[in-house]
Write an enzyme that holds these catalytic residues in place. Structure first.
Site, PDB file in Angstrom:
ATOM      1  N   ASP A   9     -11.356  -7.421  -2.009  1.00 51.45           N
ATOM      2  CA  ASP A   9      -9.720  -7.341  -1.978  1.00 51.45           C
ATOM      3  C   ASP A   9      -9.169  -8.170  -2.666  1.00 51.45           C
ATOM      4  O   ASP A   9      -9.243  -9.130  -3.357  1.00 51.45           O
ATOM      5  CB  ASP A   9     -10.334  -9.541  -0.863  1.00 51.45           C
ATOM      6  N   LYS A  73       0.184  -9.950  -7.937  1.00 49.78           N
ATOM      7  CA  LYS A  73       0.315  -8.999  -6.992  1.00 49.78           C
ATOM      8  C   LYS A  73       1.237  -9.297  -5.935  1.00 49.78           C
ATOM      9  O   LYS A  73       2.438  -8.980  -5.222  1.00 49.78           O
ATOM     10  CB  LYS A  73      -0.781  -9.750  -5.803  1.00 49.78           C
ATOM     11  N   GLU A 169      -5.371  -6.381   5.092  1.00 54.31           N
ATOM     12  CA  GLU A 169      -5.568  -7.100   5.159  1.00 54.31           C
ATOM     13  C   GLU A 169      -5.843  -7.506   6.428  1.00 54.31           C
ATOM     14  O   GLU A 169      -7.446  -8.011   6.665  1.00 54.31           O
ATOM     15  CB  GLU A 169      -5.257  -8.104   4.564  1.00 54.31           C
ATOM     16  N   ASP A 192      -2.979 -15.648   8.119  1.00 49.03           N
ATOM     17  CA  ASP A 192      -3.291 -15.544   6.912  1.00 49.03           C
ATOM     18  C   ASP A 192      -2.717 -15.976   6.286  1.00 49.03           C
ATOM     19  O   ASP A 192      -1.403 -15.555   5.658  1.00 49.03           O
ATOM     20  CB  ASP A 192      -3.752 -14.536   6.588  1.00 49.03           C
TER      21      ASP A 192
END
Ligand code: AMP
Length: 597
Positions: A9, A73, A169, A192
């Protein structure tokens, strides 16, 4: 064993690595015993010194913030990135428009920074497993576009890892939740809310197969925003002004304190914030209540609501259909977030999973499936944004709509717009806007074709998107049978800094004007075809109709000409229709005459 595949992850705030060991998915700790590794890299001034990754890099933020890269990211695969949380002064635009970071006197790309994090995770895993590992499954947000997915792949390659699968994800989280808890056919929502990004996805499981039915979110919304707002509030209390112009070291101290307070307030109704000597002799101490935090956080948390509704609508789910609402991401530990989620979906969210580890666990499970260490399961994803090509008049012609399950293959036939054209240019676009120019251009192919009259060429265009979200475009001239291929893997073209959710938001904001422009463009093209055709018909068969009819046609023709100058799509469309009707008789007279001549 050489066939071990890591599950990773690679998060905005934190990253985790794991592996299937003796049939069980496990997450691996680093030397400090930590499984959750901050996605942070410290670049020392002396390049001979070792770069630091994780907790030790994070500690350097208060000492040398200009050498510490965080939240990278958000910049992966972007042309000009979202700056928040990365350090504005570090962002640089390279010659080709890509984003680079200036860290001290070193220039590094977001991929290189991500590769540092991946190397660290790989080395940790190898130390724990006492063997080399070369392959990995890496998770990305469901709405990462091709460029972002490819940048993730390249980061893996730089770290010496072959990325065998890019996994969404939410799919990973649903896998970790466990199919055993779900019935034959189940509907699941994954909410999320992490440090840097928010996304929500609707998934359907049928006979052991998960399918992402819809996904939406915001790549620039997360716990970091709440930290920033709380830190500003603390700074106003301590220094009389927010952190906009504060020195980086002071800013970092306040952000750290804010984050710590926010996390404590998930379990307590109040906490003490203490910032000794944050600016030479100045210190600050204050009590912050959960109520105060919630007041500051509510605008950010509320923004997630609309995405939830959008996803439910798009997937065609209603609250009663849902079998589970799964929480992922550290920010879902906030009681305020949990309350909002139960409110939106009319049910308690599932908290059986550790929200920080669910995605990593899913990546490990998927890695285990691929390596054969776990039973086979198939995973399906959806396209984050529509893919299409530019057609006449600069319109976007969608070939694969947003939220289509991948892998997918779709095609359409196109023709030449002008007579005598020797080639047709196919511009591949990604986005939700009606006009080609408002979407992202992913690439172009020039297809040679036989020169002929307008509409004589026939070019078939096929889009195929593989399970990793890599797009292959084939354009074939059906007369010559010649193919032109374009693989959109490395989207280093004119994709600007608009992010996915911005694109979707823009399409909503501009829905009315976009649609009007499409209707206008289509009507204008129709007029441009109609007017010369009427002229030609009058020339050929004008003498075969009576004066009254001719005057009627000329009047209607003038209405079209005026409407072309007027700018109203509706009026122009109406005028075209009237002219079409008025010339029906003339057209058949012309055909008759041509047949008889
Ligand atoms: P992630 O991106 O999933 O690693 O989530 C990181 C985010 O979760 C950061 O903004 C953290 O501050 C936040 N977070 C972690 N633990 C808690 C907690 N107990 N309460 C509130 N937020 C938390």
């Amino acid at each position: 064993m050489s066939d071990t595949i890591l599950g990773i992850d690679l998060g905005t705030t934190n990253s985790i690595v794991g592996v299937v060991d003796s049939g069980f998915p496990i997450l691996l700790a680093d030397d400090q015993g930590e499984r959750i590794i901050p996605s942070v890299v410290y670049y020392p001034a002396d390049q001979q010194d070792k770069r630091l990754v994780g907790q030790s890099a994070l500690r350097m933020r208060c000492l040398e913030p200009e050498r510490v890269v965080m939240s990278v990211k958000r910049l992966l695969g972007q042309r000009v990135g979202e700056i928040s949380g990365v350090g504005t002064s570090m962002i640089q635009r390279s010659g080709d428009g890509a984003v680079n970071l200036l860290v001290g006197d070193q220039t590094v790309s977001p991929e290189q920074v991500s590769a540092c994090i991946l190397s660290y995770l790989k080395e940790n895993a190898e130390r724990r497993l006492e063997r080399q590992v070369k392959r990995a499954v890496i998770t990305v947000p469901a709405y990462f576009n091709d460029a972002q997915r490819n940048a993730t792949r390249r980061a893996g390659a730089l770290a010496g890892l072959e990325v065998v699968r890019i996994l969404s994800e939410p799919t990973a989280a649903a896998l970790a939740y466990g199919m055993d808890k779900l019935g034959e056919r189940s509907k699941v929502v994954v909410y999320d809310f992490g440090g840097g990004t928010f996304d929500v996805s609707a998934l359907e499981m049928s006979k052991g197969v998960f399918q992402v039915m819809a996904t939406a979110g915001d790549t620039a919304l997360g716990g970091d925003d709440i930290d920033g707002a709380l830190a500003d509030e603390l700074s106003v209390m301590a220094r009389g002004s927010d952190l906009a112009n504060a020195q980086p070291t002071i800013r970092a101290r306040f952000l750290d304190a804010a984050k710590r307070a926010k996390e404590q307030l998930s379990n307590a109704s109040k906490c003490l914030v203490s910032l000794p000597f944050y600016d030479n002799g100045d210190s600050f101490e204050a009590e912050i209540t959960r109520e105060k935090l919630e007041e500051i956080a509510i605008p950010f948390i509320n923004r997630t609501k609309d995405y939830c509704r959008e996803v439910m609508d798009c997937a065609g789910f209603s609250n009663e259909d849902l079998d589970a609402v799964i929480l992922v991401g550290g920010s879902t530990r906030m009681p305020q977030v949990r309350a909002l989620v139960s409110d939106i979906f009319d049910r308690e969210a599932d908290t059986s999973q550790n929200p920080d580890e669910a995605v990593a666990l899913g990546a490990v499970i998927q890695a285990g499936v691929i390596s054969g260490a776990l039973r086979e399961m198939l995973l399906l994803d959806v396209t984050p944004l529509s893919l299409g090509i530019e057609t006449f008049g600069g319109l976007m012609n969608v070939i694969i709509p947003r939220n289509t399950t991948i892998p997918v293959k779709r095609g359409e036939m196109f023709t030449n717009a002008a007579p005598g054209q020797r080639s047709i240019k196919i511009s591949v676009l990604q986005g939700e806007r009606e006009m080609a120019r408002d979407n992202w251009r992913l690439g172009e192919i020039e297809v040679p074709c036989e020169s002929g009259s307008k509409g004589s060429a026939r070019v078939g265009v096929e889009f195929s998107l593989d399970a990793d979200g890599i797009l292959n475009v084939i354009a074939r001239d059906t007369l010559t049978g010649k193919d032109q291929l374009l693989e959109i893997r490395d989207v280093a073209v004119d994709v600007d800094d608009d992010r996915v959710e911005e694109m979707v938001q823009e399409s909503v904001d501009h829905a009315f004007s976009d649609m009007n422009e499409r209707i206008w463009t289509e009507a204008k093209m129709k007029s441009e075809e109609l007017l010369p055709a009427v002229e030609q018909a009058l020339g050929i068969a004008g003498n075969l109709i009576d004066q009254l009819e001719r005057e009627e046609i000329e009047a209607k023709r003038n209405v079209v000409k005026n409407a072309l100058n007027g700018g109203s799509a509706e009026l122009l469309r109406e005028a075209n229709k009237e002219l079409d009707l008025a010339t029906e008789n003339l057209a058949s007279k012309m055909v008759e005459k041509m047949l008889n001549d």
